[in-house]
Structure formats: C-alpha cells, structure tokens
Design an enzyme around this catalytic site. Structure first.
Site, PDB file in Angstrom:
ATOM      1  N   ARG A  72       9.129-113.461  66.729  1.00 17.65           N
ATOM      2  CA  ARG A  72      10.577-113.542  67.031  1.00 17.65           C
ATOM      3  C   ARG A  72      10.383-115.010  67.313  1.00 17.65           C
ATOM      4  O   ARG A  72      10.072-115.771  67.110  1.00 17.65           O
ATOM      5  CB  ARG A  72      11.368-112.993  68.299  1.00 17.65           C
ATOM      6  CG  ARG A  72      10.755-111.395  68.525  1.00 17.65           C
ATOM      7  CD  ARG A  72      12.445-111.354  69.400  1.00 17.65           C
ATOM      8  NE  ARG A  72      12.868-109.799  68.663  1.00 17.65           N
ATOM      9  CZ  ARG A  72      12.242-108.446  68.923  1.00 17.65           C
ATOM     10  NH1 ARG A  72      10.869-108.298  69.548  1.00 17.65           N
ATOM     11  NH2 ARG A  72      12.858-107.256  68.647  1.00 17.65           N
ATOM     12  N   ASP A 103      18.508-105.611  62.906  1.00 22.62           N
ATOM     13  CA  ASP A 103      20.271-106.260  62.739  1.00 22.62           C
ATOM     14  C   ASP A 103      20.155-107.646  63.098  1.00 22.62           C
ATOM     15  O   ASP A 103      21.100-108.588  62.365  1.00 22.62           O
ATOM     16  CB  ASP A 103      21.126-105.432  63.833  1.00 22.62           C
ATOM     17  CG  ASP A 103      21.130-105.378  64.903  1.00 22.62           C
ATOM     18  OD1 ASP A 103      20.210-105.310  65.496  1.00 22.62           O
ATOM     19  OD2 ASP A 103      22.009-106.494  65.347  1.00 22.62           O
ATOM     20  N   THR A 126      13.216-100.018  61.871  1.00 25.73           N
ATOM     21  CA  THR A 126      13.761 -99.574  63.453  1.00 25.73           C
ATOM     22  C   THR A 126      13.796 -98.367  63.643  1.00 25.73           C
ATOM     23  O   THR A 126      13.541 -97.238  62.771  1.00 25.73           O
ATOM     24  CB  THR A 126      15.017-100.615  63.226  1.00 25.73           C
ATOM     25  OG1 THR A 126      14.902-100.270  65.497  1.00 25.73           O
ATOM     26  CG2 THR A 126      16.098-100.478  62.774  1.00 25.73           C
ATOM     27  N   ASP A 130      20.187 -97.047  64.339  1.00 23.18           N
ATOM     28  CA  ASP A 130      21.217 -97.558  65.161  1.00 23.18           C
ATOM     29  C   ASP A 130      21.776 -99.138  63.787  1.00 23.18           C
ATOM     30  O   ASP A 130      22.138 -99.946  64.241  1.00 23.18           O
ATOM     31  CB  ASP A 130      21.101 -98.228  66.132  1.00 23.18           C
ATOM     32  CG  ASP A 130      20.368 -99.456  65.908  1.00 23.18           C
ATOM     33  OD1 ASP A 130      19.556 -99.409  65.627  1.00 23.18           O
ATOM     34  OD2 ASP A 130      20.371 -99.469  67.758  1.00 23.18           O
ATOM     35  N   ARG A 172      17.495 -98.698  73.304  1.00 26.64           N
ATOM     36  CA  ARG A 172      17.923 -99.806  74.365  1.00 26.64           C
ATOM     37  C   ARG A 172      20.039 -99.107  74.216  1.00 26.64           C
ATOM     38  O   ARG A 172      19.802 -98.965  74.821  1.00 26.64           O
ATOM     39  CB  ARG A 172      18.120-100.987  74.472  1.00 26.64           C
ATOM     40  CG  ARG A 172      17.130-101.373  75.758  1.00 26.64           C
ATOM     41  CD  ARG A 172      17.019-102.643  75.596  1.00 26.64           C
ATOM     42  NE  ARG A 172      15.235-102.481  75.631  1.00 26.64           N
ATOM     43  CZ  ARG A 172      14.480-103.695  75.222  1.00 26.64           C
ATOM     44  NH1 ARG A 172      14.891-104.064  74.753  1.00 26.64           N
ATOM     45  NH2 ARG A 172      13.157-103.770  74.652  1.00 26.64           N
TER      46      ARG A 172
HETATM   47  P1  ADP Z   1      15.743-107.125  65.163  1.00 27.70           P
HETATM   48  O1  ADP Z   1      15.159-107.923  64.047  1.00 27.70           O
HETATM   49  O2  ADP Z   1      14.682-106.502  65.251  1.00 27.70           O
HETATM   50  O3  ADP Z   1      17.471-107.155  65.260  1.00 27.70           O
HETATM   51  P2  ADP Z   1      15.902-110.234  66.577  1.00 27.70           P
HETATM   52  O4  ADP Z   1      17.165-109.660  67.176  1.00 27.70           O
HETATM   53  O5  ADP Z   1      14.841-110.589  67.796  1.00 27.70           O
HETATM   54  O6  ADP Z   1      15.099-108.601  65.923  1.00 27.70           O
HETATM   55  O7  ADP Z   1      16.191-110.783  65.486  1.00 27.70           O
HETATM   56  C1  ADP Z   1      14.760-111.336  64.501  1.00 27.70           C
HETATM   57  C2  ADP Z   1      14.953-112.246  64.363  1.00 27.70           C
HETATM   58  O8  ADP Z   1      15.425-112.981  63.437  1.00 27.70           O
HETATM   59  C3  ADP Z   1      14.874-114.167  65.803  1.00 27.70           C
HETATM   60  O9  ADP Z   1      13.549-114.174  66.364  1.00 27.70           O
HETATM   61  C4  ADP Z   1      15.272-115.134  64.905  1.00 27.70           C
HETATM   62  O10 ADP Z   1      14.300-115.569  64.601  1.00 27.70           O
HETATM   63  C5  ADP Z   1      16.447-113.981  63.898  1.00 27.70           C
HETATM   64  N1  ADP Z   1      17.482-114.047  63.974  1.00 27.70           N
HETATM   65  C6  ADP Z   1      17.944-113.419  64.624  1.00 27.70           C
HETATM   66  N2  ADP Z   1      19.756-113.316  64.463  1.00 27.70           N
HETATM   67  C7  ADP Z   1      19.904-114.449  64.456  1.00 27.70           C
HETATM   68  C8  ADP Z   1      20.650-115.056  64.020  1.00 27.70           C
HETATM   69  N3  ADP Z   1      22.459-114.387  64.666  1.00 27.70           N
HETATM   70  N4  ADP Z   1      21.295-116.356  63.368  1.00 27.70           N
HETATM   71  C9  ADP Z   1      19.878-116.909  63.116  1.00 27.70           C
HETATM   72  N5  ADP Z   1      18.669-115.863  62.998  1.00 27.70           N
HETATM   73  C10 ADP Z   1      18.332-114.856  63.645  1.00 27.70           C
END
Ligand code: ADP
Length: 323
Positions: A72, A103, A126, A130, A172
C-alpha cells in the site's frame, strides 16, 4: 505503443502471478518491451522498475502470492506522489500500464491516468469478488475452495465430538466467500454483511435442533457481518446455549494463499491477455472484466466496490438443504 509496465497492488490474491505472466507474454508476443514494477505504486515512486522477459514469468502460473510483491502506498494519494511516479515511468518511456489489484488500486490508476498521458488498464485481483463490471475476480475461486477444504476438515472433528462450530471466513464488506463456502459445506447458517441476521433466530433453531438430536452444526460467518464476527457469535451462543459444545475457528490468511485454482488461472490468463489487447486497440482507462464468459470493459471510475444484492432465495436454499 512500445513499452508497457505491469504491477500488483493492494491486497494479494491467488492468480495474480498467472495474470502477470499473461501480460508479459502477450506483450512480448506483440513485440512490446514489458517492465515489471515491484511493490505496486510504491515501486513506481521508488523507481523499482525492471525489464521482464518471457523467462521472468516461467514457472509462476501455479504459484500463489505475487512475484512482483504488493504494497500500500500513502504517497500515491497525493498529486506530488503520482507526479514522481509518472516521472519514473517516463524515464523508461513507458506508454501503457497494467494494474492488477482491487478497487483502491483502480481509484489510484484512474486519478493517475487523468492527470498524465499514460493509459492504464485494471485487472480485478481480489479474493472478495466485490467489484462491479465482472462476474468474478482473480483469487475468489481459489479462496473459496481453500475455505471449503478447511471447513470440511472442521466438520469431521465437529461430527466426532457432536460439536457446534462457528467458522469465520474472509469478507469485510462482501459475503461471497461465506455464501459460497457455506452452501458448499452444508452450513446450517451463513452470516453476511449484506443481510442482517437475528442471532435470536439462530439460538431458537439450535435449541430445536438439539431437541431432535441434530448436534453437529456449522455456522459460517463473514468477518464483516454486523453481529461482530465469529468470536462474538460464538460468545452469544455459548452464553445462551451453555449445554452445547461450541467452538470458534477463524480461518484467516490461509484463504489468501496457495496455488490458484483452474478457474482463477484461466480468468487471470484471459484477463492479462485482454489487457494488452485493449492497450493495443487504444482502449484506455478501463477495467477488464468477464461477464457471461465475454470480455467486458468498465471505465476505471465505475470499477468500484460493488455490494450486489444477494437473492433471498439463496437463504431459502441454505435453510431447506440444512434442515
Ligand atoms: P485494493 O486495491 O486491494 O483495494 P487499497 O485500497 O489499499 O487496496 O489500494 C491500494 C493502493 O492504491 C493504495 O495504497 C494507494 O497507493 C492507491 N490508492 C487507493 N485509493 C486511492 C485514491 N483514492 N487515490 C490515489 N491512490 C489511491
């Protein structure tokens, strides 16, 4: 299009490697240079970008996790961070990016592609299934099969001792793993975030089951169920039904690992291939999904977390089949 890059971001899921492999090999087939980026957006910011060859992805289709690692990255939420990432991509003349993630990762890719001239393609990776715009996601089928294997084993010991097991599976925000694993293992009750369950009703049923000597009961709980997960459900049952031998088991991270299933390998391979195809066709800033067995594009800003309605008929099936 000459140089493309691929990364995995956010939560890991089995099948991500198969997707990376498909992107790399399809890119090379089309005479593109393909770069790997380590640790998702963090590696983009830190310039952990390296050229990949066909053999870089040899012997990974069957492996869980992700050889590109995932992370992340807080800085990517800020414009300054994304600009730094862009400058690094430019150093390698990268003109197309494939992001395998959830997402959150697509939100990042969407912002990035709006601000800078590098088209992005998202692939849904994922275990939670979802995401809008696809019938399944890379990792879901493997995770649910891992959960089934574990729950089957729990049933053996539950049966030997006439025990009640409350089993927590991942999810979750979404209950697909719980719903699918619960139905497949013959669980008596399935608790999900999408639907409020009255614990009182469960208690009454357990008492009725006890009267007819049905002593083995499996209750599958998604971690995001609003009762408070398996620990809380187990606590309430122990308090209200002290005569039952109740145990709680939280499956946890085993659900994220392991060799991807056939379904996930095929999904990942098709999606990885389609991602490169889309970039070559000039289709930009979409997530690749598969809907009714056909490739389906969803604009990145619509590729959001989607809590689909779970048809109440499913719960009728659970009830009838476990009675
Ligand atoms: P996932 O992709 O599994 O949903 P995260 O929500 O942690 O996991 O998102 C992964 C990474 O994508 C984050 O650590 C961040 O670097 C980037 N990211 C997520 N949301 C945003 C956003 N709104 N704007 C910019 N980068 C984002």
């Amino acid at each position: 299009l000459n140089n493309i890059a691929v990364l995995t971001s956010g939560g890991d899921a089995p099948g991500m490697n198969a997707a990376v492999r498909a992107v790399v090999r399809t890119g090379i087939y089309h005479q593109l240079n393909v770069y790997g980026i380590m640790y998702g957006y963090r590696g983009m910011l830190k310039n952990e970008i390296f050229p990949m060859e066909s053999k870089s992805v040899a012997n990974i289709i069957q492996r869980g996790g992700t050889i590109l690692k995932t992370a992340r990255c807080k800085e990517f939420y800020e414009y300054e961070g994304r600009k730094k990432a862009y400058e690094n991509l430019k150093k390698h003349n990268i003109d197309g990016l494939v992001v395998i993630g959830g997402d959150g990762s697509f939100n990042g890719a969407q912002k990035f592609s709006q601000e800078f001239d590098i088209p992005c393609i998202g692939l849904p990776g994922t275990i939670d299934k979802d995401i809008a715009g696809t019938d399944s996601t890379i990792g879901f089928d493997t995770a649910v099969n891992t959960a089934i294997e574990a729950i089957d084993k729990i049933r053996d010991t539950a049966d030997a001792h006439d025990r009640l097991f409350v089993i927590e599976v991942m999810g979750r925000d979404a209950g697909y793993i719980a719903l699918h694993s619960g139905i497949s293992t013959g669980a008596e009750h399935i608790l999900l975030p999408e639907r409020k369950t009255e614990v009182n009703d469960i208690i009454e049923e357990l008492q009725a089951n006890e009267r007819r000597r049905k002593l083995v009961n499996l209750i599958v709980v998604a971690e995001g169920d609003e009762t408070g997960g398996a620990a809380e459900v187990g606590r309430i049952i122990k308090e209200r039904c002290p005569q039952l031998d109740t145990r709680v088991c939280i499956l946890g991270h085993i659900q994220r690992g392991g060799a991807p299933s056939c379904t996930d390998r095929i999904l990942a391979s098709r999606m990885g291939y389609a991602a490169v195809d889309a970039l070559l066709e000039g289709i930009h800033n979409v997530m690749i999904g598969i809907v009714n067995d056909k490739i389906h594009y969803t604009p990145l800003d619509k590729a959001v977390k989607a809590k689909q309605e779970i048809d109440p008929e499913w719960f009728k099936i659970v009830k009838i089949l476990a009675s």
